[in-house]
Design a protein around this motif. Structure first.
Motif, PDB file in Angstrom:
ATOM      1  N   ASN A  53       8.114   0.398  -6.350  1.00 40.06           N
ATOM      2  CA  ASN A  53       6.969   1.294  -6.445  1.00 40.06           C
ATOM      3  C   ASN A  53       5.953   1.069  -5.340  1.00 40.06           C
ATOM      4  OD1 ASN A  53       7.517   2.475  -9.267  1.00 40.06           O
ATOM      5  ND2 ASN A  53       7.575   0.259  -9.652  1.00 40.06           N
ATOM      6  N   LEU A  54       5.268   2.141  -4.967  1.00 37.39           N
ATOM      7  CA  LEU A  54       4.092   2.080  -4.111  1.00 37.39           C
ATOM      8  C   LEU A  54       2.914   2.613  -4.913  1.00 37.39           C
ATOM      9  CD1 LEU A  54       6.419   2.025  -1.913  1.00 37.39           C
ATOM     10  CD2 LEU A  54       4.760   3.115  -0.387  1.00 37.39           C
ATOM     11  N   SER A  55       1.785   1.923  -4.853  1.00 38.15           N
ATOM     12  CA  SER A  55       0.625   2.366  -5.620  1.00 38.15           C
ATOM     13  C   SER A  55      -0.661   1.788  -5.040  1.00 38.15           C
ATOM     14  CB  SER A  55       0.753   1.938  -7.090  1.00 38.15           C
ATOM     15  OG  SER A  55       0.781   0.523  -7.195  1.00 38.15           O
ATOM     16  N   PHE A  56      -1.770   2.420  -5.390  1.00 36.67           N
ATOM     17  CA  PHE A  56      -3.105   1.868  -5.159  1.00 36.67           C
ATOM     18  C   PHE A  56      -3.562   1.195  -6.444  1.00 36.67           C
ATOM     19  CE2 PHE A  56      -3.479   5.127  -1.762  1.00 36.67           C
ATOM     20  CZ  PHE A  56      -3.985   4.327  -0.737  1.00 36.67           C
ATOM     21  N   SER A  57      -4.292   0.097  -6.298  1.00 37.97           N
ATOM     22  CA  SER A  57      -4.851  -0.567  -7.468  1.00 37.97           C
ATOM     23  C   SER A  57      -6.050  -1.407  -7.040  1.00 37.97           C
ATOM     24  CB  SER A  57      -3.808  -1.466  -8.137  1.00 37.97           C
ATOM     25  OG  SER A  57      -4.376  -2.158  -9.238  1.00 37.97           O
ATOM     26  N   SER A  58      -6.959  -1.624  -7.980  1.00 39.98           N
ATOM     27  CA  SER A  58      -8.112  -2.483  -7.707  1.00 39.98           C
ATOM     28  C   SER A  58      -7.774  -3.956  -7.869  1.00 39.98           C
ATOM     29  CB  SER A  58      -9.285  -2.113  -8.624  1.00 39.98           C
ATOM     30  OG  SER A  58      -8.911  -2.285  -9.985  1.00 39.98           O
ATOM     31  N   THR A  59      -6.589  -4.242  -8.399  1.00 36.98           N
ATOM     32  CA  THR A  59      -6.122  -5.622  -8.541  1.00 36.98           C
ATOM     33  C   THR A  59      -4.705  -5.749  -8.008  1.00 36.98           C
ATOM     34  OG1 THR A  59      -5.252  -5.272 -10.779  1.00 36.98           O
ATOM     35  CG2 THR A  59      -7.543  -6.040 -10.590  1.00 36.98           C
ATOM     36  N   ALA A  60      -4.332  -6.960  -7.665  1.00 44.07           N
ATOM     37  CA  ALA A  60      -2.998  -7.236  -7.155  1.00 44.07           C
ATOM     38  C   ALA A  60      -2.140  -7.746  -8.295  1.00 44.07           C
ATOM     39  CB  ALA A  60      -3.059  -8.258  -6.028  1.00 44.07           C
ATOM     40  N   CYS A  61      -1.466  -6.817  -8.982  1.00 39.12           N
ATOM     41  CA  CYS A  61      -0.641  -7.189 -10.135  1.00 39.12           C
ATOM     42  C   CYS A  61      -1.462  -8.013 -11.125  1.00 39.12           C
ATOM     43  CB  CYS A  61       0.604  -7.938  -9.689  1.00 39.12           C
ATOM     44  SG  CYS A  61       1.755  -6.923  -8.725  1.00 39.12           S
ATOM     45  N   SER A  62      -2.616  -7.476 -11.490  1.00 38.26           N
ATOM     46  CA  SER A  62      -3.556  -8.067 -12.459  1.00 38.26           C
ATOM     47  C   SER A  62      -4.307  -9.276 -11.916  1.00 38.26           C
ATOM     48  CB  SER A  62      -2.844  -8.445 -13.766  1.00 38.26           C
ATOM     49  OG  SER A  62      -2.273  -7.296 -14.364  1.00 38.26           O
ATOM     50  N   THR A  87      15.335   2.336  -2.082  1.00 36.24           N
ATOM     51  CA  THR A  87      14.526   3.527  -2.332  1.00 36.24           C
ATOM     52  C   THR A  87      13.204   3.112  -2.962  1.00 36.24           C
ATOM     53  OG1 THR A  87      16.478   4.918  -2.651  1.00 36.24           O
ATOM     54  CG2 THR A  87      14.400   5.723  -3.579  1.00 36.24           C
ATOM     55  N   PHE A  88      12.119   3.654  -2.440  1.00 35.95           N
ATOM     56  CA  PHE A  88      10.782   3.355  -2.939  1.00 35.95           C
ATOM     57  C   PHE A  88      10.166   4.633  -3.506  1.00 35.95           C
ATOM     58  CE2 PHE A  88      11.742  -0.151  -0.273  1.00 35.95           C
ATOM     59  CZ  PHE A  88      11.068  -1.221  -0.834  1.00 35.95           C
ATOM     60  N   LYS A 111      18.613   1.308   5.626  1.00 33.99           N
ATOM     61  CA  LYS A 111      18.180   2.670   5.324  1.00 33.99           C
ATOM     62  C   LYS A 111      17.109   2.651   4.242  1.00 33.99           C
ATOM     63  CE  LYS A 111      18.393   7.238   5.274  1.00 33.99           C
ATOM     64  NZ  LYS A 111      17.937   8.049   6.419  1.00 33.99           N
ATOM     65  N   LEU A 112      15.928   3.139   4.574  1.00 31.75           N
ATOM     66  CA  LEU A 112      14.844   3.294   3.613  1.00 31.75           C
ATOM     67  C   LEU A 112      14.762   4.752   3.178  1.00 31.75           C
ATOM     68  CD1 LEU A 112      11.996   1.215   5.319  1.00 31.75           C
ATOM     69  CD2 LEU A 112      13.046   0.697   3.106  1.00 31.75           C
ATOM     70  N   THR A 113      14.642   4.980   1.891  1.00 32.23           N
ATOM     71  CA  THR A 113      14.398   6.322   1.375  1.00 32.23           C
ATOM     72  C   THR A 113      13.208   6.274   0.423  1.00 32.23           C
ATOM     73  OG1 THR A 113      15.998   5.972  -0.410  1.00 32.23           O
ATOM     74  CG2 THR A 113      16.798   7.046   1.577  1.00 32.23           C
ATOM     75  N   THR A 114      12.580   7.420   0.243  1.00 33.95           N
ATOM     76  CA  THR A 114      11.456   7.525  -0.674  1.00 33.95           C
ATOM     77  C   THR A 114      11.652   8.718  -1.591  1.00 33.95           C
ATOM     78  OG1 THR A 114      10.164   8.899   0.858  1.00 33.95           O
ATOM     79  CG2 THR A 114       9.834   6.501   0.979  1.00 33.95           C
ATOM     80  N   ARG A 161       1.552  10.306  -0.160  1.00 30.10           N
ATOM     81  CA  ARG A 161       2.991  10.244  -0.426  1.00 30.10           C
ATOM     82  C   ARG A 161       3.802  10.643   0.801  1.00 30.10           C
ATOM     83  NH1 ARG A 161       3.052  13.121  -6.456  1.00 30.10           N
ATOM     84  NH2 ARG A 161       1.577  11.662  -7.434  1.00 30.10           N
ATOM     85  N   GLY A 162       3.373  11.701   1.472  1.00 26.29           N
ATOM     86  CA  GLY A 162       4.065  12.139   2.680  1.00 26.29           C
ATOM     87  C   GLY A 162       3.980  11.098   3.787  1.00 26.29           C
ATOM     88  N   THR A 163       2.850  10.435   3.876  1.00 25.53           N
ATOM     89  CA  THR A 163       2.673   9.408   4.899  1.00 25.53           C
ATOM     90  C   THR A 163       3.535   8.187   4.609  1.00 25.53           C
ATOM     91  OG1 THR A 163       0.420  10.161   5.332  1.00 25.53           O
ATOM     92  CG2 THR A 163       0.974   7.930   6.036  1.00 25.53           C
ATOM     93  N   ALA A 164       3.683   7.822   3.333  1.00 26.68           N
ATOM     94  CA  ALA A 164       4.573   6.722   2.974  1.00 26.68           C
ATOM     95  C   ALA A 164       6.013   7.051   3.360  1.00 26.68           C
ATOM     96  CB  ALA A 164       4.475   6.429   1.477  1.00 26.68           C
TER      97      ALA A 164
END
Length: 234
Positions: free
Chosen positions: A98-107, A38-39, A79-82, A61-64
């Protein structure tokens, strides 16, 4: 506690290129203990992209969630769930997927041509967590059909990253979703499905392929981190 955990991180870049031919993708060598995950999409904005493309009426979110469902519709071994909930432990070895937008890749700074990063943590060969981080420095939209140089298509990039999060490496089959470069493909192909079935107990009709990536290992006090880096074609 992460002392016994192997941490792997993929710096994954989808490119635009002219298709070439090749074979089935390989496993990353890790898999979930059960064929499901689950994501949480609460780290994505509640709205959607601006612009006049038809898909831009959809939300991030709906598109993910739709990207996950496209994988589910294409195969039955995983099976993938969100969930729209806001997760914990983003870019950490604990917490939610987690799914997210960020200006850095894990800092860490994104490469100039990096679209997204999938960071995963495993105990030996068992996946325990995966986060997908999209480069907010890029211009994003939502669309099917032929790939555009810009904006980037959020849905097909999400599907590609979810493939890595399930344990898939890149394929050398240019028409596959898991090819190293973004293409006109926006649904999982037989190559992608066979690769997933080979990991989670289904029968594959093709032989193994090869992985093409730059692998850097960085030894730290607590863990071994693997970094996958890809360059965008000039």
């Amino acid at each position: 506690m992460i002392l016994s955990h192997r941490i792997f991180r993929y710096y994954l870049l989808l490119l635009i290129c002219i298709p070439c031919q090749s074979a089935l993708s390989e496993s990353l060598g890790v898999q979930w203990p059960k064929p499901s995950a689950t994501f949480l999409t609460g780290g994505l904005p509640a709205n959607g992209p601006a612009g006049s493309l038809p898909g831009n009426t959809e939300t991030w979110r709906g598109t993910a969630a739709e990207a996950a469902n496209r994988w589910n519709d294409a195969q039955s071994v995983f099976k993938l769930t969100t969930s729209n909930a806001i997760g914990s432990g983003n870019c950490k070895s604990f917490g939610d997927n987690n799914l997210s937008f960020s200006s850095t890749a894990c800092s860490n700074a994104f490469g100039a041509n990096t679209l997204a990063v999938t960071a995963g943590w495993s105990s030996e060969t068992t996946l325990i967590k995966a986060d997908i981080i999209f480069n907010s420095n890029k211009t994003w939209a939502i669309y099917d059909g032929p790939i555009r140089f810009s904006p980037e298509d959020f849905r097909r990039v999400t599907m590609h990253e979810l493939g890595h999060a399930m344990g898939l490496a890149h394929t050398t089959t240019s028409s596959a979703l898991m090819f190293t470069s973004a293409s006109n493909t926006f649904l999982p192909t037989l190559d992608d499905v066979n690769s997933l079935e080979a990991i989670y107990g289904g029968e594959s009709s093709n032989g193994g392929g090869s992985i093409s990536y730059l692998l850097l290992s960085i030894l730290s006090i607590r863990s071994l981190r693997f970094v996958r880096a890809h360059k965008k074609a000039g």
